[in-house]
Design a protein around this motif. Structure first.
Motif, PDB file in Angstrom:
ATOM      1  N   ALA A  40       0.868  -1.252  -0.015  1.00 29.13           N
ATOM      2  CA  ALA A  40       0.080   0.068   0.074  1.00 29.13           C
ATOM      3  C   ALA A  40       1.023   1.206  -0.025  1.00 29.13           C
ATOM      4  N   ALA A  55       2.163   1.691  -3.489  1.00 29.26           N
ATOM      5  CA  ALA A  55       1.073   2.212  -4.310  1.00 29.26           C
ATOM      6  C   ALA A  55       0.881   3.948  -4.270  1.00 29.26           C
ATOM      7  N   LYS A  56       0.829   4.098  -2.711  1.00 26.08           N
ATOM      8  CA  LYS A  56       0.700   5.306  -2.426  1.00 26.08           C
ATOM      9  C   LYS A  56       1.807   6.467  -2.974  1.00 26.08           C
ATOM     10  N   GLN A  60       2.969   6.208  -5.858  1.00 26.98           N
ATOM     11  CA  GLN A  60       2.889   6.410  -7.112  1.00 26.98           C
ATOM     12  C   GLN A  60       1.515   7.376  -7.662  1.00 26.98           C
TER      13      GLN A  60
END
Length: 86
Positions: A35, A38-39, A41
């Motif tokens: 996560a 992903a954050k 990005q």
């Protein structure tokens, strides 16, 4: 005869390698790591928007109501509901 023994030995070795093994889970740390990646990005505006959507859930899911923390919601629900299914 030698080729047949070699083939049998290879087959036996491959069978051992292909045998089912217990899964190695990452648990919360793995979910949180993915996560966080992903954050990284997302744009700052997207992060604020997602956190605004998740924020109201803080009462039901303390510490799990932001973009990264929410990565463990389903495991938390599964572990606290008494469910045995994965």
């Amino acid at each position: 005869r030698g080729a047949r023994q070699l083939a049998s030995a290879l087959l036996a070795g491959l069978s051992v390698l292909a045998a089912p093994r217990p899964a190695v889970a990452w648990l919360d740390a793995g979910h949180l790591l993915i996560a966080q990646i992903a954050k990284s990005q997302l744009s700052p505006a997207d992060i604020v928007a997602v956190d605004a959507i998740l924020g109201p859930w803080e009462d039901q899911f303390p510490g799990m109501s932001d973009l990264v923390g929410s990565a463990v919601w389903l495991d938390h629900i599964k572990c606290t509901s008494g469910s045995k299914s994965a």
